[in-house]
Design a protein around this motif. Structure first.
Motif, PDB file in Angstrom:
ATOM      1  N   MET A   1       0.830  -1.208   0.000  1.00  0.00           N
ATOM      2  CA  MET A   1       0.000   0.000   0.000  1.00  0.00           C
ATOM      3  C   MET A   1       0.865   1.259   0.000  1.00  0.00           C
ATOM      4  O   MET A   1       0.643   2.202  -0.765  1.00  0.00           O
ATOM      5  CB  MET A   1      -0.892  -0.048   1.260  1.00  0.00           C
ATOM      6  N   LEU A   2       1.876   1.198   0.880  1.00  0.00           N
ATOM      7  CA  LEU A   2       2.802   2.332   0.984  1.00  0.00           C
ATOM      8  C   LEU A   2       3.553   2.531  -0.324  1.00  0.00           C
ATOM      9  O   LEU A   2       3.752   3.659  -0.811  1.00  0.00           O
ATOM     10  CB  LEU A   2       3.777   2.082   2.131  1.00  0.00           C
ATOM     11  N   GLN A   3       3.945   1.375  -0.919  1.00  0.00           N
ATOM     12  CA  GLN A   3       4.694   1.443  -2.180  1.00  0.00           C
ATOM     13  C   GLN A   3       3.832   2.048  -3.289  1.00  0.00           C
ATOM     14  O   GLN A   3       4.299   2.889  -4.068  1.00  0.00           O
ATOM     15  CB  GLN A   3       5.161   0.048  -2.574  1.00  0.00           C
ATOM     16  N   CYS A   4       2.563   1.630  -3.331  1.00  0.00           N
ATOM     17  CA  CYS A   4       1.645   2.189  -4.346  1.00  0.00           C
ATOM     18  C   CYS A   4       1.508   3.695  -4.161  1.00  0.00           C
ATOM     19  O   CYS A   4       1.545   4.466  -5.116  1.00  0.00           O
ATOM     20  CB  CYS A   4       0.276   1.531  -4.220  1.00  0.00           C
ATOM     21  N   GLY A   5       1.368   4.092  -2.903  1.00  0.00           N
ATOM     22  CA  GLY A   5       1.256   5.524  -2.600  1.00  0.00           C
ATOM     23  C   GLY A   5       2.475   6.288  -3.061  1.00  0.00           C
ATOM     24  O   GLY A   5       2.377   7.388  -3.637  1.00  0.00           O
ATOM     25  N   LEU A   6       3.653   5.701  -2.801  1.00  0.00           N
ATOM     26  CA  LEU A   6       4.908   6.356  -3.222  1.00  0.00           C
ATOM     27  C   LEU A   6       4.977   6.498  -4.733  1.00  0.00           C
ATOM     28  O   LEU A   6       5.370   7.560  -5.264  1.00  0.00           O
ATOM     29  CB  LEU A   6       6.100   5.529  -2.723  1.00  0.00           C
ATOM     30  N   ILE A   7       4.583   5.406  -5.433  1.00  0.00           N
ATOM     31  CA  ILE A   7       4.618   5.449  -6.908  1.00  0.00           C
ATOM     32  C   ILE A   7       3.707   6.551  -7.423  1.00  0.00           C
ATOM     33  O   ILE A   7       4.091   7.353  -8.282  1.00  0.00           O
ATOM     34  CB  ILE A   7       4.221   4.074  -7.502  1.00  0.00           C
ATOM     35  N   VAL A   8       2.503   6.635  -6.861  1.00  0.00           N
ATOM     36  CA  VAL A   8       1.549   7.673  -7.288  1.00  0.00           C
ATOM     37  C   VAL A   8       2.138   9.067  -7.036  1.00  0.00           C
ATOM     38  O   VAL A   8       2.070   9.965  -7.881  1.00  0.00           O
ATOM     39  CB  VAL A   8       0.193   7.499  -6.551  1.00  0.00           C
ATOM     40  N   ALA A   9       2.763   9.229  -5.860  1.00  0.00           N
ATOM     41  CA  ALA A   9       3.353  10.538  -5.522  1.00  0.00           C
ATOM     42  C   ALA A   9       4.462  10.892  -6.499  1.00  0.00           C
ATOM     43  O   ALA A   9       4.538  12.034  -6.988  1.00  0.00           O
ATOM     44  CB  ALA A   9       3.904  10.489  -4.100  1.00  0.00           C
ATOM     45  N   PHE A  10       5.323   9.914  -6.827  1.00  0.00           N
ATOM     46  CA  PHE A  10       6.424  10.179  -7.765  1.00  0.00           C
ATOM     47  C   PHE A  10       5.894  10.549  -9.141  1.00  0.00           C
ATOM     48  O   PHE A  10       6.403  11.468  -9.787  1.00  0.00           O
ATOM     49  CB  PHE A  10       7.344   8.942  -7.865  1.00  0.00           C
ATOM     50  N   VAL A  11       4.895   9.787  -9.579  1.00  0.00           N
ATOM     51  CA  VAL A  11       4.339  10.061 -10.914  1.00  0.00           C
ATOM     52  C   VAL A  11       3.715  11.457 -10.962  1.00  0.00           C
ATOM     53  O   VAL A  11       3.892  12.208 -11.924  1.00  0.00           O
ATOM     54  CB  VAL A  11       3.297   8.971 -11.296  1.00  0.00           C
ATOM     55  N   ALA A  12       3.027  11.816  -9.859  1.00  0.00           N
ATOM     56  CA  ALA A  12       2.421  13.161  -9.815  1.00  0.00           C
ATOM     57  C   ALA A  12       3.496  14.228  -9.872  1.00  0.00           C
ATOM     58  O   ALA A  12       3.375  15.234 -10.594  1.00  0.00           O
ATOM     59  CB  ALA A  12       1.596  13.302  -8.541  1.00  0.00           C
ATOM     60  N   LEU A  13       4.580  14.012  -9.121  1.00  0.00           N
ATOM     61  CA  LEU A  13       5.681  14.982  -9.121  1.00  0.00           C
ATOM     62  C   LEU A  13       6.328  15.084 -10.505  1.00  0.00           C
ATOM     63  O   LEU A  13       6.677  16.172 -10.981  1.00  0.00           O
ATOM     64  CB  LEU A  13       6.739  14.584  -8.089  1.00  0.00           C
ATOM     65  N   MET A  14       6.466  13.930 -11.148  1.00  0.00           N
ATOM     66  CA  MET A  14       7.060  13.912 -12.503  1.00  0.00           C
ATOM     67  C   MET A  14       6.175  14.665 -13.477  1.00  0.00           C
ATOM     68  O   MET A  14       6.657  15.440 -14.310  1.00  0.00           O
ATOM     69  CB  MET A  14       7.272  12.469 -12.977  1.00  0.00           C
ATOM     70  N   ALA A  15       4.858  14.440 -13.352  1.00  0.00           N
ATOM     71  CA  ALA A  15       3.924  15.141 -14.243  1.00  0.00           C
ATOM     72  C   ALA A  15       4.026  16.646 -14.032  1.00  0.00           C
ATOM     73  O   ALA A  15       4.029  17.424 -14.997  1.00  0.00           O
ATOM     74  CB  ALA A  15       2.499  14.673 -13.981  1.00  0.00           C
ATOM     75  N   PHE A  16       4.154  17.060 -12.770  1.00  0.00           N
ATOM     76  CA  PHE A  16       4.288  18.486 -12.453  1.00  0.00           C
ATOM     77  C   PHE A  16       5.556  19.066 -13.097  1.00  0.00           C
ATOM     78  O   PHE A  16       5.543  20.132 -13.727  1.00  0.00           O
ATOM     79  CB  PHE A  16       4.327  18.645 -10.925  1.00  0.00           C
ATOM     80  N   ALA A  17       6.668  18.290 -12.951  1.00  0.00           N
ATOM     81  CA  ALA A  17       7.939  18.769 -13.506  1.00  0.00           C
ATOM     82  C   ALA A  17       7.877  18.846 -15.032  1.00  0.00           C
ATOM     83  O   ALA A  17       8.344  19.817 -15.641  1.00  0.00           O
ATOM     84  CB  ALA A  17       9.070  17.845 -13.059  1.00  0.00           C
ATOM     85  N   VAL A  18       7.280  17.825 -15.653  1.00  0.00           N
ATOM     86  CA  VAL A  18       7.191  17.799 -17.123  1.00  0.00           C
ATOM     87  C   VAL A  18       6.350  18.972 -17.619  1.00  0.00           C
ATOM     88  O   VAL A  18       6.701  19.646 -18.585  1.00  0.00           O
ATOM     89  CB  VAL A  18       6.605  16.447 -17.606  1.00  0.00           C
ATOM     90  N   LYS A  19       5.241  19.230 -16.903  1.00  0.00           N
ATOM     91  CA  LYS A  19       4.380  20.350 -17.293  1.00  0.00           C
ATOM     92  C   LYS A  19       5.170  21.657 -17.231  1.00  0.00           C
ATOM     93  O   LYS A  19       5.088  22.503 -18.113  1.00  0.00           O
ATOM     94  CB  LYS A  19       3.173  20.401 -16.346  1.00  0.00           C
TER      95      LYS A  19
END
Lengths: 227, 305
Positions: free
Chosen positions: A1-19
């Motif tokens: 669960m924690l790992q899934c949460g971390l992955i989602v957080a990283f992907v969100a951060l990556m999307a923010f950076a790419v934008k």
């Protein structure tokens, strides 16, 4: 669960950076394009014509802007000293419109006689609501666009040239130009301001660069005298 | 799973860093480009063709330097009249600036629009113009404009013939660019052939040329030329341009050309007021509020002496 949460957080951060990267690159490309394009446009008087409006502050920021009308809005009752200084500085004389005294409702107009600016109009009125003020100033300007410059800001040199090339590029009629970068800027078509219904029309959104830059304010009125 | 997470974290950090720093890097690039542009302008004016794109401590920004040199050449070509273009052309050919820019346009580059505008402003050799002919039938309007402007710059006369091959309606800005590209002015014969062709682009170009006073016809003949254009039954946009040309020709009062407010638009009437004309001729065609507006405007508008 924690790992899934971390992955989602990283992907969100990556999307923010790419934008952020995409926006930066897009703005840079637009700015380069406008800069190069402005080399090709002459200020030959055939393009769009701009009037600059400043409210309760000195038009020092606009002095370098040639080929545009400058409108300074002052309230002589509230700021007698500044009003007197403006009238004296630009040798302004009052302009009366015969038979329109009641229509103008306490608004007094002064035109500059000194030739530093192509055309300077001092409007003495109490109105401070931006929409109504713009519409009132539009009545006294022969320009096609009305630009309000906030106090303490000056126009980036070449800004009008860039807007001119962008507006002239398209055949459609824009009602206003919006730039949200830096100090937000809104430039209104005088025709639109004068129209009775002011229906929503096409807006030209500038995604690149700044139109205004913040300038240090003069410390005293004596400093303004030394322009 | 742990490795995937670590990789993701690393990639996120790198992207965040790039996203944070990129606007600053690009801003610096712009500032550098502007500085180099001014430097090259000065050098070209001082030394003529003996100028090279220096990199110095900016060796990482080689491309910026070359672009700045191309921009300063384009600016000088645009600015100076009766200039020997060969010297500027030699700079372009010697450093291969046109080839490099064309190569960049060929790719789907992120600064494609800027490069298209730049190549249209450069004094190209015949070979360069020939290379650009592939843009003639491009589906991108910007590239077609590049072809048009480069061809006009590269040859003398024959504008009417060239405009016959233009099948899209030129915008106001494009017309001004085109008129500026015909920098040496356009002969009376050429003007007449543009009018004779009767195409909308040709008539609009004549109106803009007359506005800029770039047509080599006498001041007394301007109204005659405008009448000829008007006789070709131009479109509404073209009639608007004609009205502006007429107002600028300083023969507005004597012209006796039949233009209405609908032709001129409010913009045209404002231009007439700005140019010092009375609103008398328009009085019959203005609505009540327009009449009040223009009366007030003409009573209060004065140019500072």
């Amino acid at each position: 669960m924690l790992q899934c949460g971390l992955i989602v957080a990283f992907v969100a951060l990556m999307a923010f950076a790419v934008k952020r990267i995409v926006v930066a690159v897009g703005s840079y490309a637009e700015l380069r394009r406008a800069e190069v394009r402005s080399l090709g446009v002459d200020d030959d008087g055939l393009g769009e014509r701009f009037a600059v409006m400043v409210v309760d502050c000195e038009p020092a920021a606009t002095l370098f802007v040639c080929r545009c009308e400058v409108v300074v809005v002052v309230n002589s009752a509230a700021d007698k000293e500044f009003f007197a200084l403006m009238v004296e500085r630009f040798s302004a004389v009052e302009v009366r419109v015969v038979g329109e005294e009641e229509v103008l409702d306490g608004v007094r107009l002064y035109r500059a006689r000194s030739g530093e600016l192509e055309s300077l109009l001092i409007v003495d009125c109490k109105e401070r609501e931006r929409g109504r003020l713009s519409r009132m100033v539009a009545l006294f300007t022969t320009a096609d666009w009305l630009v309000e410059i906030p106090c303490g800001c000056s126009l980036i040199s070449g800004a009008f040239k860039l807007i001119d090339s962008l507006v002239g590029e398209s055949d459609c009629e824009y009602t206003s130009i919006h730039s949200l970068k830096g100090v937000p800027a809104r430039i209104y078509s005088v025709d639109w301001l004068l129209s009775a219904d002011r229906a929503a029309g096409r807006v030209l959104e500038l995604n690149f660069g700044l139109l205004y830059r913040v300038t240090p304010k003069p410390k005293s009125l004596n400093e303004i005298k030394g322009w | 799973m742990m490795i995937t997470l670590m990789l993701l974290a690393a990639a996120t950090l790198v992207l965040l860093f790039v996203g944070w720093r990129l606007p600053v890097w690009l801003e610096r690039r712009m500032v550098l480009s502007r500085r180099l542009f001014e430097l090259y302008l000065y050098r070209i004016l001082r030394r003529g063709e003996d100028v090279e794109p220096i990199y110095g401590r900016y060796f990482l920004c080689r491309k910026v330097a070359r672009r700045a040199l191309a921009m300063s050449v384009a600016y000088l070509e645009r600015l100076l009249v009766n200039l020997d273009k060969r010297e500027l052309r030699r700079i372009i050919v010697r450093w291969g600036l046109d080839r490099e820019i064309l190569h960049d346009i060929g790719d789907v580059g992120w600064c494609c629009g800027a490069m298209e505008s730049l190549i249209a402003l450069l004094p190209l050799s015949q070979k360069g113009v020939r290379e650009l002919s592939r843009y003639r039938s491009s589906r991108f309007r910007g590239r077609r404009r590049v072809w048009l402007l480069a061809t006009v710059r590269g040859r003398r006369g024959g504008v009417a013939k060239l405009l016959e091959r233009v099948d899209w309606r030129l915008s106001r800005y494009e017309l001004r660019e085109l008129a500026a590209a015909i920098k040496g002015g356009i002969s009376k014969r050429e003007t007449l052939s543009l009018i004779e062709s009767g195409r909308e682009n040709c008539l609009a170009l004549v109106a803009v040329l007359l506005m800029q006073k770039s047509s080599l016809i006498g001041d007394g003949e301007v109204v005659g030329a405008l009448k000829m254009v008007n006789g070709k039954e131009p479109s509404a946009r073209c009639r608007r341009l004609l009205c502006e040309a007429l107002v600028r020709s300083e023969s507005f009062g004597e012209s006796k050309l039949d233009f209405s407010v609908a032709d001129m638009g409010l913009r045209g009437v404002r231009l007439a007021v700005r140019s010092g004309y009375s609103i008398g001729p328009f009085r019959g065609s203005l609505t009540q509020w327009q009449l009040h507006y223009f009366e007030r405007l003409s009573a209060t508008f004065k140019i500072a002496l």
